[in-house]
Structures are given as structure tokens and as C-alpha cells.
Design an enzyme around this catalytic site. Structure first.
Site, PDB file in Angstrom:
ATOM      1  CB  SER A 192      -5.515   0.690  -2.760  1.00  0.00           C
ATOM      2  OG  SER A 192      -5.999   0.438  -1.470  1.00  0.00           O
TER       3      SER A 192
ATOM      4  CD  GLU B  83      -2.906   1.225   0.210  1.00  0.00           C
ATOM      5  OE1 GLU B  83      -3.785   0.297   0.325  1.00  0.00           O
ATOM      6  OE2 GLU B  83      -2.954   2.113  -0.583  1.00  0.00           O
TER       7      GLU B  83
ATOM      8  CG  ASP C 151      -1.178   4.448  -1.416  1.00  0.00           C
ATOM      9  OD1 ASP C 151      -1.717   4.152  -2.012  1.00  0.00           O
ATOM     10  OD2 ASP C 151      -1.429   4.484   0.187  1.00  0.00           O
TER      11      ASP C 151
END
Ligand SMILES: *[C@@H]1O[C@H](CO)[C@@H](O)[C@H](O)[C@H]1NC(C)=O
Ligand SMILES: *[C@@H]1O[C@H](CO)[C@@H](O)[C@H](O)[C@H]1NC(C)=O
Ligand SMILES: *[C@@H]1O[C@H](CO)[C@@H](O)[C@H](O)[C@H]1NC(C)=O
Ligand SMILES: *[C@@H]1O[C@H](CO)[C@@H](O)[C@H](O)[C@H]1NC(C)=O
Ligand SMILES: *[C@@H]1O[C@H](CO)[C@@H](O)[C@H](O)[C@H]1NC(C)=O
Ligand SMILES: *[C@@H]1O[C@H](CO)[C@@H](O)[C@H](O)[C@H]1NC(C)=O
Ligand SMILES: *[C@@H]1O[C@H](CO)[C@@H](O)[C@H](O)[C@H]1NC(C)=O
Ligand SMILES: *[C@@H]1O[C@H](CO)[C@@H](O)[C@H](O)[C@H]1NC(C)=O
Length: 562
Positions: free
Chosen positions: A481, A284, A288
Site C-alpha cells: 500500500s 490507507e 495514498d
């Protein structure tokens, strides 16, 4: 700041306590232990609890009015964002409120300190025994069966009746951290395939998505941003760390035109760290940072690492916002790929957090959250009958991002969460768009959702099989996400263009977006399944799977007159 000084003065001043015989009222309660938790019995009375008390803010309606005045493009005040002091003036508690709460704490021989500049939150550390007395309850230890983590919580607590109009909530009490997927919406796919270098719209975009695919599909520029004061920030929660070597690999492989030493800065909340051990790299956090640094070309990027000193994910959500609200110059875009099922937060806590996002929006910050990866079942809750909305997406003051897949046509993904809040009413900016959708679907799914509530997501972007780097290798990730940092990077690049001509950033996006559906590629195929249903279908116009659609940068520039 004056409220803050008053508060301190009161805290330090011997106080004549005015004690009426007071009755206690149950303030917040749950009917039963949340699914996924086991009760281990009363918590040890000498354990220490970090409690937060939210005081009633003096003018929340005024904050909302001010937010819309600066965010609605038809308003004369559009773009004239508020200063931190102007926002504090709306959310600071009244002196009556401060006095009532401080008197209550002093009566119980408890000292507290302000947790926010406006003093609308107090923090205090007390033993479970003292908290049991203060809140007329018995805190228990509860173990989350999926993680083995233990949390001290209660099913209900009470406050003296004279505090009813002065306190909003006490945390942690009845909001238990989320169950099966506590911290995120990540579903990484590992592949041994390396990601090929490419700068034109590559044929492989049909198989997996790269920055080049997104640049071609959404007309996102590859040129560098020019405004150093324009920033994008990435929320890092739950011990998920962003690896710099992987970012370097990603840039070398997929953005060979960028300086491969481009990186992000680290900001720490609650002792936040970002260790670089390869084994601690998180899909994640890697994704990001790679899709902000690597797509919002040249926009300064910050990774805000929250924890390890925060007690749970809900506290992390509170603390990152407290941190941003206290900043003189918060980043203009915040992208967050974590969320909860709305049901796990008490309505009072969800409302308080939502109003914190409104405070940042009023100051010109765009707040974007992934909508969730369980379709209409929220965060992958397959046992539902009624649809399960997610939070913060259900807050009307954030921009919720759903996921698409494919190129021809670009379609909704089955996992893209969307639907209707059970807490927040529908904001007027979306009422016409949602009414048109409800008219189109008729009685489909009737009774499984609250049709008069805040509907989400607002927008979408590619989310399936998106290439990134982790553990020194190419990987693919799937989920909202992915979509969230992608859409957020588009906003950061638009803010750069606005800043270059001396105009304010876009701030709270939704009133502008719903007023300009032409800036989107409308997605009309696919649906988000879940709860034993086929969910909501994507349709012409807004829908609760892909929102208004995916971004068209050129169309944004045209509408903004850039
Ligand atoms: C208040 O707390 C202090 C410090 O814990 C303690 O020394 C004192 O005895 C307490 N007073 C009362 C009235 O409980
Ligand atoms: C509060 O929770 C306890 C269990 O911890 C329960 O016995 C009690 O009935 C609850 N009270 C209310 C008013 O919900
Ligand atoms: C690339 O970025 C690094 C770090 O900011 C900088 O030191 C270096 O000079 C840059 N290289 C080029 C060619 O711009
Ligand atoms: C975090 O906790 C550690 C260990 O208790 C402590 O040493 C450190 O000062 C804390 N950091 C912050 C920023 O609170
Ligand atoms: C991470 O690396 C540091 C420094 O090399 C080391 O002290 C630490 O034990 C490592 N942590 C983990 C979890 O591997
Ligand atoms: C799963 O969905 C059911 C039915 O909507 C709901 O009662 C339950 O609280 C949900 N579980 C979680 C962990 O959100
Ligand atoms: C609608 O929202 C209310 C709370 O506002 C909730 O009790 C109810 O279960 C919701 N209905 C559905 C169908 O989700
Ligand atoms: C994007 O918008 C521009 C300007 O309105 C338009 O010419 C172009 O066709 C749009 N792109 C797509 C893929 O619809």
C-alpha cells in the site's frame, strides 16, 4: 455511441421474440461455499438485487493488439493512444448479441439499461424471486464470518443455451467478496514518535522512510510539475476516507518546501463521499493522498471515493473503472492499494475487469496496483500449500508494485506478494525476464505455482515504516500500500516532463519497463515467505518479489531522452 443508440432503440421497440425451445446451461459455478462464509439459506424472494450482465465484446483480441501497438516502444504506433470511441468500437457487443440478450430479458419481462458507453454491461434491478427464475438458480444469503456482513450470492446459475456466445457473466452471483482482509493491504503501525523535518537524505531513513528519503534514493525531483492537464488519481474504496487536516500536517512536517495548502480534488462514484470527521480518517486513504500530493509535487491529484451506494467491494472495482472508461479525459495515472486473492473472482469476472484495465491502458492511462502483503500466500492466507496469486496484479494489463525495505542494500520484504496467475497466460513482454528467473531458481517451489502464467509484481518501491499523518499525529505504515502510490507518483512526474515537451504520457507501462530494465535499481536480497515456505528469492534481474526493481528517475529521463 452508435451501439448505445441501437441498444436503446431495441430496448424501446416492441419486439417479436423468436423462441426456439431452449435448454439451459450452467454458466458459472463453485464447487463449495468459499472459506470464511456461512450459508444462511435461501434469500428472501422479495429482496431487491442490483444485477449486472456483461455482454460478449465484439473484438477483445483487437483491443489487446491495439493496446500493445501503442504501448510497445518498438512499435511504430507507440504513444498514439486511442480515443474513447476507438476503444468502444472494440468492446461494444454486436447487434446480434444485444438482440439476443434483450430478447431474453423481454421474455422475462425485465428492463435493463446500459451501464457503460459501449453497452457491454447492462444493469438491472429485480427481486431475488425474479433473479431465481431468470438464472435458474436459488440465491442464498451468506454471512462473511470475519465481518458479519451478509451477501446474496449463489453457487451456480444457468442461462439459455442460445445466450452462451452472447453473455460473459452475471454479477453478483458466484464471486464472493474477499474473506479475512476484504478491502485492502493496509497494515498501519502507530508510533508516538514525531517525524522530524528534513530535506537532505536523513540518517533516520535507516529507521523510517519519508518523502526526502525517497527523493534521495530514487532521484525524484522536488521541483513542481508544470502541466495542469497531467493528473494522478487515487482509488478510495470501502468507506476509507482521506483527511485534509492530516494532509496539511503531513505537508507542513515532511514537505515544508511545498505550499502546505496543496490538496486533492474529490470525485464521487456510487454516491462517494469524503467526510472530514477525524474519527473517520483512514490510514490507507490518508497515506495514498499524502504520497501522491506530497511526492508527485505539483501534479493535480484526485481522490475517487467509491460508495457508499455500491453493494460490495467487487462492485466498487467494476464501478470505478466504468466511471473512468466513460470519462473524456481520464487521469493519466491511477494508483490503487486494494486487491483480492485471485481465487475469489470467477475467471470470467477477472478477465472482464482485466480487459477494462486494457481499455484504459489503450487510452494512455497507467494502472498500478499493490501486489499484496501476504508474500506468496496472497492476502495473508497462511493455510495454503499452493501459492496464492492476487488480483488485479495477476492481470497482464496492469503494473503490479511490490515492496522493498532498507537502504544498504535495499532488499525485498518478506510480505511483498508475488508469483504467478492461475487465470492469465504469460504476456510476451515478460517472457524472457521470467524465463531467466526460472532458470536461476531451478526446481525451487516447483508444483506450487503455474510457471507459464502471468508473473508479478512488475516493479517495487519502499514499503516498510513509511511516515505519514493520521489523527493529527505522525504514524508509520507498512505494506505494498505504501509502495504503490510512491511508484505511481514517479510515473506522474515523468508524464509531466513528457507533457512539457509535447509528448504523450507513458500509458500502459509494462512493455516499456521490461524493454528498459536499466531504469531500475535491481533488488537482489530477500524473499517473500508464505504457505510454509521461504517463497521466492529476489535475484539479479526480474523476480516475483520486487519485479524489475525500484525506480531511478534519472535513468528514466535518460532512456526517455528528457
Ligand atoms: C411485466 O411487469 C409489469 C411491471 O412489473 C407488470 O405490470 C406486468 O403485469 C408484467 N407482465 C407480465 C406478462 O408478466
Ligand atoms: C448448484 O448449486 C446447488 C446448491 O446451491 C447444488 O445443489 C447443485 O448441485 C449445483 N449444480 C451444479 C450443476 O453445480
Ligand atoms: C498555496 O495554495 C493555496 C491553495 O491553492 C493558494 O490559495 C495560495 O495562494 C498558495 N500560496 C502560495 C504562497 O503560493
Ligand atoms: C445513494 O443512496 C442514497 C440513499 O439511498 C440516495 O439518496 C442517493 O441518491 C444515492 N446516490 C447516488 C449517487 O446514487
Ligand atoms: C461526522 O461529522 C458530521 C458533521 O459534524 C456528523 O453529522 C456525523 O454524525 C459525524 N459522523 C461520525 C461517524 O462521527
Ligand atoms: C487460502 O489458500 C488455500 C490454499 O491455496 C485456498 O484453497 C483458499 O481458497 C485460500 N483462501 C482464501 C480466502 O483466499
Ligand atoms: C494452475 O492453474 C490452474 C488453473 O489454470 C489451477 O487449477 C491449478 O491449481 C494451478 N496450479 C497451481 C500449482 O497453483
Ligand atoms: C541512476 O541512473 C543514473 C543514470 O543512469 C546513474 O548515473 C546513477 O548511478 C543511478 N543511480 C543509482 C542509485 O544507481
Amino acid at each position: 455511441m452508435s451501439q448505445f443508440l441501437h441498444l436503446l432503440t431495441i430496448l424501446l421497440t416492441p419486439f417479436i421474440i423468436h423462441r426456439a425451445a431452449s435448454s439451459s446451461i450452467v454458466f458459472e459455478s463453485l464447487n463449495s461455499i468459499p472459506t470464511g462464509y456461512a450459508d444462511d439459506g435461501p434469500a428472501p424472494v422479495d429482496s431487491v438485487l442490483s444485477l449486472r450482465v456483461a455482454l460478449v465484446q465484439n473484438n477483445v483480441a483487437g483491443l489487446h493488439d491495439a493496446l500493445y501497438a501503442v504501448s510497445d516502444p518498438s512499435s511504430g504506433l507507440y504513444g498514439q493512444h486511442l480515443s474513447s470511441l476507438e476503444v468502444e468500437a472494440f468492446v461494444a457487443p454486436t447487434l446480434d448479441t444485444v438482440a439476443a440478450v434483450v430478447a431474453w430479458l423481454l421474455t422475462n419481462n425485465i428492463s435493463a439499461k446500459p451501464a457503460t458507453p459501449s453497452g457491454d454491461w447492462l444493469s438491472l434491478s429485480i427481486t431475488v424471486g425474479a433473479a431465481n427464475t431468470l438464472l435458474a438458480t436459488t440465491f442464498h444469503s451468506y454471512t462473511q464470518t470475519s465481518t458479519g456482513e451478509t451477501y446474496i450470492r449463489t453457487l451456480n446459475y444457468s442461462l439459455p443455451s442460445e445466450l452462451q456466445n452472447h453473455v460473459e457473466l452475471v454479477h453478483p452471483t458466484v464471486s464472493f467478496p474477499g474473506a479475512a482482509t476484504p478491502n485492502g493491504l493496509i497494515s498501519p503501525f502507530r508510533t508516538s514518535r514525531s517525524i522530524p523535518r528534513s530535506t537532505t537524505i536523513p540518517a533516520e531513513c535507516a529507521k523510517y522512510i519519508t518523502p526526502a528519503c525517497l527523493q534521495a534514493l530514487y532521484a525524484i525531483p522536488t521541483t513542481l510539475a508544470t502541466q495542469p492537464s497531467n493528473q494522478i488519481a487515487v482509488s478510495g474504496f470501502a468507506g476509507r476516507y482521506a483527511n485534509l487536516a492530516d494532509l496539511h500536517l503531513f505537508l507542513t512536517t515532511l514537505r515544508p518546501d511545498l505550499n502546505s495548502s496543496t490538496t486533492f480534488t474529490l470525485q464521487s462514484v456510487d454516491g462517494g463521499i469524503n467526510p472530514q470527521n477525524a474519527s473517520l480518517a483512514s490510514g490507507e486513504a490518508n497515506f495514498d493522498t499524502q504520497y501522491t500530493v506530497g511526492l508527485a509535487s505539483g501534479v493535480p491529484t484526485t481522490f475517487i471515493s467509491v460508495g457508499p451506494n455500491s453493494t460490495d467491494t467487487i462492485m466498487e472495482f467494476l464501478d470505478i473503472i466504468t466511471y473512468l472508461v466513460a470519462m473524456d479525459q481520464p487521469p493519466q495515472v491511477l494508483t490503487t492499494s486494494y486487491g483480492f486473492n485471485e481465487i475469489i473472482l470467477s475467471p470470467a469476472l477477472a478477465t472482464n475487469l482485466c480487459n477494462a484495465y486494457a481499455q484504459l491502458g489503450a487510452r494512455g492511462v497507467s494502472i498500478l496496483f499493490g501486489s499484496g502483503d501476504g508474500g506468496v500466500a496472497g492476502l495473508a492466507n497462511s493455510t495454503c500449500t499452493d501459492f496464492v496469486p492476487t488480483f488485479p496484479s495477476s492481470c497482464p494489463f496492469v503494473t503490479s508494485v511490490g515492496a522493498t525495505t532498507g537502504l544498504n542494500p535495499e532488499a525485498a520484504t518478506t510480505y511483498s506478494s508475488g508469483g504467478f496467475s492461475n487465470i492469465f497466460t504469460m504476456p510476451s513482454y515478460q517472457s524472457a525476464a521470467v524465463a531467466q528467473y526460472l532458470d536461476t531458481i531451478g526446481s525451487l517451489n516447483a508444483g506450487k505455482y503455474n510457471a507459464t502464467s502471468r508473473a508479478f509484481p512488475d516493479v517495487s518501491a519502499q514499503g516498510t515504516n513509511v511516515g505519514f499523518a493520521i489523527d493529527g499525529a505522525a504514524s508509520l505504515m507498512t505494506g505494498t500500500s505504501c509502495s504503490t502510490p510512491i511508484f505511481s507518483s514517479v510515473i506522474a512526474l515523468l508524464n509531466d516532463r513528457l507533457g512539457a515537451v509535447g509528448r504523450p504520457p507513458l500509458g500502459f507501462l509494462n512493455p516499456f519497463l521490461y524493454a528498459n530494465p536499466g531504469v531500475f535499481n535491481d533488488i537482489t536480497h530477500g524473499s517473500n515467505v508464505g504457505c510454509g515456505s521461504t517463497g521466492f528469492p529476489a535475484e539479479v534481474g526480474w523476480d516475483p518479489v520486487t519485479g524489475l526493481g525500484t525506480p531511478n528517475f534519472t535513468a528514466f529521463l535518460n532512456v526517455l531522452g528528457l
